[in-house]
Scaffold this motif. Structure first.
Motif, PDB file in Angstrom:
ATOM      1  N   ILE A   1      52.306  14.523  36.317  1.00 41.79           N
ATOM      2  CA  ILE A   1      53.143  14.269  35.148  1.00 41.79           C
ATOM      3  C   ILE A   1      53.373  12.768  34.961  1.00 41.79           C
ATOM      4  O   ILE A   1      53.605  12.041  35.922  1.00 41.79           O
ATOM      5  N   ALA A   2      53.332  12.354  33.695  1.00 38.12           N
ATOM      6  CA  ALA A   2      53.692  10.988  33.318  1.00 38.12           C
ATOM      7  C   ALA A   2      54.852  11.081  32.325  1.00 38.12           C
ATOM      8  O   ALA A   2      54.756  11.778  31.318  1.00 38.12           O
ATOM      9  N   LEU A   3      55.939  10.406  32.618  1.00 39.71           N
ATOM     10  CA  LEU A   3      57.064  10.325  31.707  1.00 39.71           C
ATOM     11  C   LEU A   3      56.782   9.212  30.712  1.00 39.71           C
ATOM     12  O   LEU A   3      56.580   8.059  31.103  1.00 39.71           O
TER      13      LEU A   3
ATOM     14  N   GLU B   1      49.611  14.588  32.598  1.00 39.17           N
ATOM     15  CA  GLU B   1      50.249  15.470  31.623  1.00 39.17           C
ATOM     16  C   GLU B   1      51.518  14.767  31.156  1.00 39.17           C
ATOM     17  O   GLU B   1      52.476  14.638  31.924  1.00 39.17           O
ATOM     18  N   PRO B   2      51.537  14.277  29.916  1.00 39.78           N
ATOM     19  CA  PRO B   2      52.707  13.525  29.463  1.00 39.78           C
ATOM     20  C   PRO B   2      53.921  14.397  29.159  1.00 39.78           C
ATOM     21  O   PRO B   2      53.793  15.507  28.635  1.00 39.78           O
ATOM     22  N   HIS B   3      55.073  13.885  29.501  1.00 34.75           N
ATOM     23  CA  HIS B   3      56.360  14.460  29.111  1.00 34.75           C
ATOM     24  C   HIS B   3      57.038  13.348  28.316  1.00 34.75           C
ATOM     25  O   HIS B   3      57.438  12.336  28.879  1.00 34.75           O
ATOM     26  N   THR B   4      57.142  13.529  27.003  1.00 32.50           N
ATOM     27  CA  THR B   4      57.594  12.459  26.128  1.00 32.50           C
ATOM     28  C   THR B   4      59.041  12.632  25.710  1.00 32.50           C
ATOM     29  O   THR B   4      59.461  13.727  25.334  1.00 32.50           O
ATOM     30  N   VAL B   5      59.785  11.528  25.782  1.00 28.56           N
ATOM     31  CA  VAL B   5      61.157  11.472  25.289  1.00 28.56           C
ATOM     32  C   VAL B   5      61.285  10.228  24.414  1.00 28.56           C
ATOM     33  O   VAL B   5      60.483   9.300  24.506  1.00 28.56           O
ATOM     34  N   LEU B   6      62.322  10.230  23.568  1.00 30.05           N
ATOM     35  CA  LEU B   6      62.469   9.170  22.570  1.00 30.05           C
ATOM     36  C   LEU B   6      63.433   8.057  22.953  1.00 30.05           C
ATOM     37  O   LEU B   6      63.492   7.031  22.276  1.00 30.05           O
ATOM     38  N   ASP B   7      64.191   8.249  24.033  1.00 31.84           N
ATOM     39  CA  ASP B   7      65.183   7.236  24.388  1.00 31.84           C
ATOM     40  C   ASP B   7      65.513   7.290  25.875  1.00 31.84           C
ATOM     41  O   ASP B   7      65.103   8.203  26.590  1.00 31.84           O
ATOM     42  N   ALA B   8      66.282   6.299  26.310  1.00 33.80           N
ATOM     43  CA  ALA B   8      66.635   6.184  27.732  1.00 33.80           C
ATOM     44  C   ALA B   8      67.517   7.336  28.196  1.00 33.80           C
ATOM     45  O   ALA B   8      67.355   7.831  29.313  1.00 33.80           O
ATOM     46  N   ALA B   9      68.433   7.770  27.335  1.00 33.29           N
ATOM     47  CA  ALA B   9      69.322   8.879  27.717  1.00 33.29           C
ATOM     48  C   ALA B   9      68.515  10.138  28.006  1.00 33.29           C
ATOM     49  O   ALA B   9      68.777  10.846  28.987  1.00 33.29           O
ATOM     50  N   SER B  10      67.526  10.423  27.183  1.00 32.45           N
ATOM     51  CA  SER B  10      66.690  11.611  27.396  1.00 32.45           C
ATOM     52  C   SER B  10      65.835  11.468  28.648  1.00 32.45           C
ATOM     53  O   SER B  10      65.617  12.448  29.368  1.00 32.45           O
ATOM     54  N   ALA B  11      65.368  10.266  28.927  1.00 29.50           N
ATOM     55  CA  ALA B  11      64.594  10.031  30.149  1.00 29.50           C
ATOM     56  C   ALA B  11      65.466  10.249  31.374  1.00 29.50           C
ATOM     57  O   ALA B  11      65.059  10.910  32.343  1.00 29.50           O
ATOM     58  N   THR B  12      66.675   9.709  31.329  1.00 26.76           N
ATOM     59  CA  THR B  12      67.617   9.858  32.435  1.00 26.76           C
ATOM     60  C   THR B  12      67.937  11.329  32.673  1.00 26.76           C
ATOM     61  O   THR B  12      67.945  11.804  33.805  1.00 26.76           O
TER      62      THR B  12
END
Length: 143
Positions: free
Chosen positions: A21-23, A45-56
């Motif tokens: 997985i790649a964030l 396999e990408p896991h995509t988020v739009l901002d830092a809060a979602s990544a955290t």
């Protein structure tokens, strides 16, 4: 600034990263779609988020990427700050910080961390592949 408590849980060690997985933290949807496809081509396999809060939140919820590709210009926090926090809490995580700004300062700030690479925008598939390899992760041999 985003404040979240992490339960320190290192990403699992990996010999190569293939199929892992790649964030991807990217707020520009079009750029994100292109980088997702590139990451798949490199064997992630990408896991995509739009901002830092979602990544955290994703990491706190148990996402275990071997690689994070983080845009420096996020809407809720600077990507380099997110990268620093993630590296503190997940020491085996490799990070690529993508910046459309002067990357000299970023490279200097992370010079002591061999698990962080800085990549100037715009970048090509080859540039991303080179950055991934520089972090000790193998990629799909076709690239």
């Amino acid at each position: 600034m985003i404040q979240q408590t992490f339960e320190a849980k290192p990403a699992p060690p990996t010999a190569n990263g293939l199929g892992r997985i790649a964030l991807l933290v990217e707020d520009d949807t079009l750029v994100g779609m292109i980088v997702e496809e590139t990451l798949r081509g490199l064997g992630f396999e990408p896991h995509t988020v739009l901002d830092a809060a979602s990544a955290t939140r994703a990491m706190a919820d148990g996402l275990e990427p071997v690689l994070a590709v983080i845009d420096v210009g996020l809407p809720d926090e600077r990507g380099d700050q997110l990268a620093r926090r993630l590296r503190e809490h997940y020491p085996t995580l490799r990070v690529i910080i993508a910046s459309g700004y002067d990357e000299v300062e970023l490279k200097a700030r992370f010079a002591d961390d061999q698990a962080v690479a800085v990549l100037g925008k715009p970048y090509t598939e080859h540039d991303l592949a080179t950055a991934v390899r520089s972090l000790g992760l193998a990629i799909n041999p076709a690239v």
